[in-house]
Design a protein around this motif. Sequence first.
Motif, short mmCIF file in Angstrom:
data_model
loop_
_atom_site.label_atom_id
_atom_site.label_comp_id
_atom_site.label_asym_id
_atom_site.label_seq_id
_atom_site.Cartn_x
_atom_site.Cartn_y
_atom_site.Cartn_z
N ALA A 162 39.78 32.36 50.01
CA ALA A 162 38.76 33.30 50.47
C ALA A 162 37.53 33.39 49.57
O ALA A 162 36.53 33.98 49.97
N ASN A 163 37.59 32.83 48.35
CA ASN A 163 36.46 32.92 47.42
C ASN A 163 35.95 34.36 47.35
O ASN A 163 34.82 34.67 47.75
N PRO A 164 36.76 35.29 46.83
CA PRO A 164 36.39 36.71 46.85
C PRO A 164 35.08 37.00 46.13
O PRO A 164 34.67 36.26 45.23
N HIS A 165 34.46 38.11 46.53
CA HIS A 165 33.24 38.54 45.86
C HIS A 165 33.50 38.95 44.42
O HIS A 165 32.60 38.86 43.57
N ALA A 166 34.71 39.46 44.15
CA ALA A 166 35.05 39.86 42.78
C ALA A 166 36.53 39.62 42.54
O ALA A 166 37.36 39.79 43.44
N VAL A 167 36.84 39.19 41.32
CA VAL A 167 38.22 39.00 40.85
C VAL A 167 38.31 39.76 39.53
O VAL A 167 37.68 39.38 38.55
N LEU A 168 39.09 40.85 39.54
CA LEU A 168 39.04 41.78 38.40
C LEU A 168 40.44 42.26 38.03
O LEU A 168 41.32 42.37 38.88
N PRO A 169 40.64 42.59 36.76
CA PRO A 169 41.89 43.27 36.37
C PRO A 169 41.91 44.69 36.92
O PRO A 169 40.88 45.25 37.30
N LEU A 170 43.10 45.27 36.94
CA LEU A 170 43.25 46.61 37.50
C LEU A 170 42.33 47.62 36.83
O LEU A 170 41.77 48.51 37.50
N ALA A 171 42.14 47.49 35.53
CA ALA A 171 41.30 48.45 34.81
C ALA A 171 39.86 48.44 35.29
O ALA A 171 39.15 49.45 35.18
N GLU A 172 39.41 47.31 35.85
CA GLU A 172 38.04 47.23 36.39
C GLU A 172 38.02 47.44 37.89
O GLU A 172 36.99 47.88 38.43
N LEU A 173 39.12 47.15 38.57
CA LEU A 173 39.19 47.47 40.00
C LEU A 173 39.18 48.97 40.23
O LEU A 173 38.61 49.46 41.21
N ARG A 174 39.82 49.71 39.33
CA ARG A 174 39.96 51.16 39.51
C ARG A 174 38.60 51.86 39.66
O ARG A 174 38.38 52.59 40.63
N PRO A 175 37.64 51.69 38.75
CA PRO A 175 36.33 52.35 38.93
C PRO A 175 35.56 51.78 40.13
O PRO A 175 34.78 52.51 40.76
N LEU A 176 35.78 50.51 40.47
CA LEU A 176 35.12 49.95 41.64
C LEU A 176 35.63 50.63 42.92
O LEU A 176 34.84 51.00 43.80
N LEU A 177 36.94 50.82 43.01
CA LEU A 177 37.48 51.50 44.19
C LEU A 177 36.95 52.93 44.28
O LEU A 177 36.68 53.43 45.37
#
Length: 197
Positions: free
Chosen positions: A176-191
């Motif tokens: 899918a070539n995602p727009h972002a690939v991040l660890p949970l610690a960085e996904l959390r503020p994004l969500l």
Amino acid sequence: MRRALQHLPPPIEALAIGASAGGIDALITLFSGLEPPWRAPVIVVLHLPEDHDSQLAGMFARRLGIHAVEAAPGAPAEPGHFYVAPPGYHLLVEAGRTFSLSCEAPVQFSRPSIDVLMESCADAYGESLAGLVLTGANEDGAEGLAAIRAAGGLALAQDPDEAAQPAMPQAAIARANPHAVLPLAELRPLLEKLLRP
């Protein structure tokens, strides 16, 4: 493997998440302290054994202090709710943004299937959808995340370098070539940015 998001998308109307092995812990990490109000429903497929009732909704409600429920056929997908797929059924979102269940054959050996959920959400929400593939040991979610990206939605994946089981996010990244690939610690503020009104 980390890839940062270049810019925030327009406001989303739904967030679809798929996970398998290690997914419960990952979801608790992501949603701890992230209570509603949310601008969108959160719709989750976790791979579960089909032969017993799921206690996931109650566990997430207790642990996270959120309105977590098992998705029911015909019910609307409402903002501020955290929906989990029932065991033994594929979970879909229809064009009217209500839930339906299917007993069709497993996909990637799984029922519920992340691909089935995400593909139906891509049809229902188009570019106002975000999808996230978390830890897991097979390739379920790769086609679904690709469908979300093709529909103009936001495609996200957990960094496989930190995932309990890296195969699922690796497959999603490759397909899918995602727009972002991040660890949970960085996904959390994004969500939080995506979900807060």
